[in-house]
Design an enzyme around this catalytic site. Structure first.
Site, PDB file in Angstrom:
ATOM      1  N   HIS A   1       0.858  -1.205   0.000  1.00 51.09           N
ATOM      2  CA  HIS A   1       0.000   0.000   0.000  1.00 51.09           C
ATOM      3  C   HIS A   1       0.886   1.243   0.000  1.00 51.09           C
ATOM      4  O   HIS A   1       1.268   1.745   1.055  1.00 51.09           O
ATOM      5  CB  HIS A   1      -0.919  -0.030   1.239  1.00 51.09           C
ATOM      6  CG  HIS A   1      -1.926   1.068   1.294  1.00 51.09           C
ATOM      7  ND1 HIS A   1      -3.211   0.895   1.796  1.00 51.09           N
ATOM      8  CD2 HIS A   1      -1.881   2.380   0.929  1.00 51.09           C
ATOM      9  CE1 HIS A   1      -3.873   2.029   1.729  1.00 51.09           C
ATOM     10  NE2 HIS A   1      -3.083   2.958   1.225  1.00 51.09           N
TER      11      HIS A   1
ATOM     12  N   THR B   1      -3.259   7.664  -9.125  1.00 49.96           N
ATOM     13  CA  THR B   1      -4.387   8.119  -9.945  1.00 49.96           C
ATOM     14  C   THR B   1      -3.839   8.741 -11.230  1.00 49.96           C
ATOM     15  O   THR B   1      -3.066   9.708 -11.166  1.00 49.96           O
ATOM     16  CB  THR B   1      -5.214   9.189  -9.182  1.00 49.96           C
ATOM     17  OG1 THR B   1      -5.692   8.617  -7.970  1.00 49.96           O
ATOM     18  CG2 THR B   1      -6.403   9.653 -10.012  1.00 49.96           C
TER      19      THR B   1
ATOM     20  N   GLU C   1     -11.751   4.657   6.859  1.00 46.59           N
ATOM     21  CA  GLU C   1     -10.581   5.430   7.329  1.00 46.59           C
ATOM     22  C   GLU C   1     -11.053   6.464   8.344  1.00 46.59           C
ATOM     23  O   GLU C   1     -10.321   6.869   9.248  1.00 46.59           O
ATOM     24  CB  GLU C   1      -9.915   6.114   6.123  1.00 46.59           C
ATOM     25  CG  GLU C   1      -8.537   6.658   6.406  1.00 46.59           C
ATOM     26  CD  GLU C   1      -7.868   7.222   5.154  1.00 46.59           C
ATOM     27  OE1 GLU C   1      -8.421   7.118   4.035  1.00 46.59           O
ATOM     28  OE2 GLU C   1      -6.770   7.796   5.316  1.00 46.59           O
TER      29      GLU C   1
END
Ligand code: IMP
Ligand code: ZN
Length: 362
Positions: free
Chosen positions: A25, A112, A216
């Site tokens: 991650h 992204t 989150e």
């Protein structure tokens, strides 16, 4: 911006006494070191056209905190510095080299795709990242894969666009083996993840793995809706899922019954203020329940950390022994988005390395 001018190239010394790690991650832009930020600043200054804030700290040092909103402001600033293909190539190469220097042998990067009129298209953005990954893999002992990120703050049209792009690259002769799935991230207070379910359904139908930033911040309704889809392969953070950390029995049962692994990023959560301290981190509760978890950095640059530092914090806080850490390393291999064949190769190499370390220690 006031990054430290320590070095312009990453430290490549390998830490041979501890095992190598798998990073699952890591957001590309959030992983920029001070050295890289400085390099980009200088390039902007050389162009003479930089419209940048005069002072802003990029990294959050140990013990310091920012709100999540302030962290997203840092990303906005970093995106001003990474607004061209040359910068994208530099950051991808630097970030990979820094993970190599931290003894990471397998890295899943996520980013992204961005376009800027007249400067770069999303295809060029992805091409550049993938080409830099290939270059670095040729020169270093590291395997790198890419998760294409959907940013929940950019809306549904952008998400469909990103999915199209991921599908295109996942079918591309040269690049298909490098694309390992889709990530859903972005400011957790922006938009509603439920709106993105049709995109995720199509991604799954196309065989893409799905890692979703979930819970989150507290949001029981959204978390429940997403978990009930049965689509999620890995959860990013999952801070407010366990009943002992502000979630509920229903949420944690859904995660457990589907055995969805959690990507846990201690410094990120502590420094962005969603978790009070390392001791309070949900790592301990999920571990007690023997649920699959993997330690990750999230944004090693912004949160001023490394993967080995994250393992160290975890070990010190939860009194993990060497054997526990090695077990975590091996478990991480199982949670990668590699094919069974590639996973087997990685598993073998990690086993060999751990056996060698044990032999050296005895
Ligand atoms: P990029 O996609 O390479 O530009 O990496 C930075 C982006 O990652 C940010 O703009 C966010 O969309 C995403 N990101 C980084 N850290 C977090 C996080 O903790 N939560 C949600 N999204 C994040
Ligand atoms: Zn993240």
């Amino acid at each position: 911006m006031t990054p430290k001018d320590t070095s312009t190239s990453p430290d490549l010394s390998l830490k041979k006494s501890s095992p190598s790690h798998q990073e699952l991650h890591a957001h590309l832009t959030g992983s920029l070191s001070d050295a890289t930020v400085l390099k980009l600043l200088r390039a902007k200054q050389a162009e003479g056209g930089a419209k940048l804030p005069q002072s802003a700290e990029v990294t959050i040092q140990r013990g310091h905190k920012r709100t999540l909103e302030e962290c997203f402001e840092v990303f906005r600033i970093l995106h001003c510095l990474t607004d061209n293909l040359s910068a994208i190539k530099t950051i991808t190469r630097d970030v990979i080299q820094e993970f190599v220097a931290d003894n990471v042998h397998y890295l899943e990067l996520r980013t992204t795709p961005k376009s800027i009129d007249g400067v770069m298209t999303k295809n060029q953005y992805i091409d550049t990242v993938l080409e830099a990954m290939i270059d670095e893999m040729k020169m270093n002992n590291i395997t790198v894969r890419l998760l294409v990120s959907i940013d929940r703050s950019r809306g549904l049209d952008d998400a469909w666009d990103t999915l199209q792009l991921a599908k295109q690259y996942a079918a591309h002769d040269q690049f298909k083996s490098l694309i390992c799935g889709i990530d859903v991230s972005g400011n957790p207070r922006a938009g509603n993840l439920g709106d993105y379910i049709p995109v995720l359904q199509e991604a799954k139908q196309c065989g893409l793995n799905l890692s979703v930033h979930l819970a989150e911040v507290p949001n029981e309704k959204e978390t429940l809706e997403l978990l009930k889809t049965g689509l999620i392969d890995r959860i990013g953070h999952g801070t407010f899922i366990h009943p002992d950390t502000g979630g509920s029995q229903e949420l944690s049962q859904l995660v457990k019954s589907q055995a969805i692994p959690l990507e846990l990023c201690l410094s990120s959560n502590i420094k962005s203020g969603t978790v009070k301290s390392a001791e309070d981190h949900h790592f301990s509760f999920w571990r007690k329940d023997e649920h699959p978890v993997v330690i990750c950095t999230d944004d090693k640059g912004v949160f001023s950390t490394t993967l080995s530092e994250e393992y160290k914090i975890c070990a010190e806080t939860f009194h993990l022994k060497k054997a526990d850490l090695r077990e975590l390393c091996l478990a991480a291999v199982e949670l990668t988005f590699l094919s069974q064949e590639e996973k087997e190769r990685l598993r073998l190499s990690v086993h060999t390395e751990l056996d060698e370390l044990t032999r050296l220690e005895s």
